[in-house]
Design an enzyme around this catalytic site. Structure first.
Site, PDB file in Angstrom:
ATOM      1  N   ARG A  85      -6.103 -20.753   6.698  1.00 14.11           N
ATOM      2  CA  ARG A  85      -6.343 -22.128   7.174  1.00 14.11           C
ATOM      3  C   ARG A  85      -7.770 -22.577   6.858  1.00 14.11           C
ATOM      4  O   ARG A  85      -7.998 -23.741   6.499  1.00 14.11           O
ATOM      5  CB  ARG A  85      -6.085 -22.216   8.676  1.00 14.11           C
ATOM      6  CG  ARG A  85      -4.622 -22.184   9.073  1.00 14.11           C
ATOM      7  CD  ARG A  85      -4.434 -22.662  10.508  1.00 14.11           C
ATOM      8  NE  ARG A  85      -3.064 -22.538  10.954  1.00 14.11           N
ATOM      9  CZ  ARG A  85      -2.090 -23.412  10.679  1.00 14.11           C
ATOM     10  NH1 ARG A  85      -2.360 -24.477   9.928  1.00 14.11           N
ATOM     11  NH2 ARG A  85      -0.868 -23.235  11.154  1.00 14.11           N
TER      12      ARG A  85
ATOM     13  N   GLY B 104      -0.184  -3.734   3.997  1.00  8.94           N
ATOM     14  CA  GLY B 104      -0.867  -2.449   4.011  1.00  8.94           C
ATOM     15  C   GLY B 104      -0.142  -1.418   4.843  1.00  8.94           C
ATOM     16  O   GLY B 104       0.796  -0.756   4.401  1.00  8.94           O
ATOM     17  N   SER B 105      -0.566  -1.307   6.100  1.00  7.73           N
ATOM     18  CA  SER B 105      -0.008  -0.281   6.985  1.00  7.73           C
ATOM     19  C   SER B 105       1.351  -0.663   7.535  1.00  7.73           C
ATOM     20  O   SER B 105       2.070   0.192   8.066  1.00  7.73           O
ATOM     21  CB  SER B 105      -0.982  -0.040   8.144  1.00  7.73           C
ATOM     22  OG  SER B 105      -2.307   0.117   7.682  1.00  7.73           O
TER      23      SER B 105
ATOM     24  N   GLY C  50      -2.691  -7.526   8.278  1.00  7.68           N
ATOM     25  CA  GLY C  50      -1.903  -7.708   9.492  1.00  7.68           C
ATOM     26  C   GLY C  50      -0.468  -8.120   9.296  1.00  7.68           C
ATOM     27  O   GLY C  50       0.263  -8.292  10.280  1.00  7.68           O
TER      28      GLY C  50
ATOM     29  N   LYS D 264      -8.273   0.578  -5.175  1.00  5.63           N
ATOM     30  CA  LYS D 264      -9.441  -0.011  -4.531  1.00  5.63           C
ATOM     31  C   LYS D 264     -10.738   0.669  -4.962  1.00  5.63           C
ATOM     32  O   LYS D 264     -10.805   1.893  -5.090  1.00  5.63           O
ATOM     33  CB  LYS D 264      -9.315   0.096  -3.005  1.00  5.63           C
ATOM     34  CG  LYS D 264      -8.172  -0.712  -2.411  1.00  5.63           C
ATOM     35  CD  LYS D 264      -8.150  -0.578  -0.892  1.00  5.63           C
ATOM     36  CE  LYS D 264      -6.951  -1.299  -0.276  1.00  5.63           C
ATOM     37  NZ  LYS D 264      -7.058  -2.766  -0.422  1.00  5.63           N
TER      38      LYS D 264
ATOM     39  N   ASP E  28       0.836  -1.194   0.000  1.00 10.67           N
ATOM     40  CA  ASP E  28       0.000   0.000   0.000  1.00 10.67           C
ATOM     41  C   ASP E  28       0.872   1.246   0.000  1.00 10.67           C
ATOM     42  O   ASP E  28       1.821   1.349   0.793  1.00 10.67           O
ATOM     43  CB  ASP E  28      -0.886   0.037   1.248  1.00 10.67           C
ATOM     44  CG  ASP E  28      -2.086  -0.887   1.145  1.00 10.67           C
ATOM     45  OD1 ASP E  28      -2.218  -1.594   0.131  1.00 10.67           O
ATOM     46  OD2 ASP E  28      -2.897  -0.904   2.094  1.00 10.67           O
TER      47      ASP E  28
END
Length: 317
Positions: A188, A258-259, A237, A104, A47
């Protein structure tokens, strides 16, 4: 381009010996879109909110960048309605780098997708990180020439997005938290659902298709091959080289970050380290080496501390 009008999925009539010209065109388009996504396999997609960040990502070895106005951590903390980014920002990032650029669109907002296609982005992410525009329908992705990325928390979601025309699936994770646990759980779950399909006979696969609300032919294909027919990445995450290596060892074919990069103490070093970890994910000595001296990781928030109404992964159906 309009929302109205019928557009058949290329999955229709798979078992027929007679294929219409329209179906042949759709199948050719599908191969092209999935082929473009397949070229990103093994890579890291980052990102970015400025052309400068995009160049840092490219220099670090990113396979693509995601252009947006606010990273998920800021969307989460600032609140409000999150929409498609300003076209000037997207074009600035497109012009700044030579690697593919994604952007996006809100779930169900086919006009935002039309705008992004007109801007010349390489992929569109119909993203739960933005505020949904339609709580009943996702975008009909067969109407677009540009390939789409979509999130999923389980196999049913993944199959429905593929039926709508998605060329890449990513786990949703819980974006903007820096907590990789939801991404792991979703990966999973998808793998577990696929393994369960492989144990079913033909009659049971019909029941599974109803359960997943997906076409029987697609369910049968996944049961036969043991994998989705599109590239599967992990998102949500991933904040450290070890996180990237973890999901790659678990079977993810690539990683979205992302972040986790530009909310860290040393974005350039962390970006390069995550790229290397995603490539050499099965060598612990390499992961240890690239994890040194990266500065502070993003602070983040535990997923368990995020109230249910604010969990982005629950958007979509």
């Amino acid at each position: 381009m309009t929302e109205s009008g019928s557009t058949a999925s290329p999955l229709c009539g798979v078992g027929s010996s007679v294929m219409t010209e329209t179906q042949e065109t759709y199948q050719a388009t599908t191969r092209v879109k999935r082929g473009l996504a397949d070229m990103l396999k093994g890579g890291v997609i980052m990102d970015v909110v400025t052309p400068e960040q995009a160049r840092i990502a490219e220099d670090a070895g990113a396979s693509a960048v995601m252009a947006l106005e606010r990273v998920p951590a800021d969307i989460r903390s600032q609140g409000g309605v999150a929409r498609m980014s300003d076209p000037d920002l997207i074009e600035g990032i497109v012009n700044a780098v030579s690697i593919p650029v994604m952007a996006k669109a809100r779930i169900g907002h086919f006009v935002e997708a039309q705008v992004l296609e007109a801007l010349g982005v390489d992929f569109i992410d119909e993203s739960e990180v933005l505020s949904p525009a339609d709580y009943t329908h996702h975008i009909n992705k067969w109407k677009f020439d540009v390939p789409f990325v979509c999130g999923a928390t389980n196999l049913g979601e993944a199959l429905r997005r593929i039926t709508e025309g998605a060329a890449m699936i990513r786990s949703k994770g819980e974006a903007g938290t820096g907590d990789v646990s939801e991404a792991v759980r979703h990966l999973r779950t998808i793998r577990g659902d696929i393994n369960r399909l492989r144990s079913l006979d033909e009659d049971e696969l019909f029941v599974a298709a109803k359960e997943f609300q997906a076409p029987y032919d697609l369910v049968r294909e996944v049961a036969s091959t043991g994998k989705l027919p599109v590239v599967t990445f992990v998102a949500g995450g991933v904040a450290t080289p070890a996180d990237a290596a973890l999901v790659r060892q678990m079977g993810a074919e690539g990683v979205f970050v992302g972040s986790g990069i530009f909310k860290s103490g040393n974005p350039a070093a962390r970006a390069a380290a995550i790229v290397k970890a995603a490539t050499l994910f099965d060598d612990p000595s390499v992961i240890a080496d690239v994890s040194r001296g990266l500065g502070e990781a993003m602070v983040g928030i535990n997923v368990s501390d995020v109230p249910a109404p604010h969990r982005l992964a629950e958007r979509g159906w």
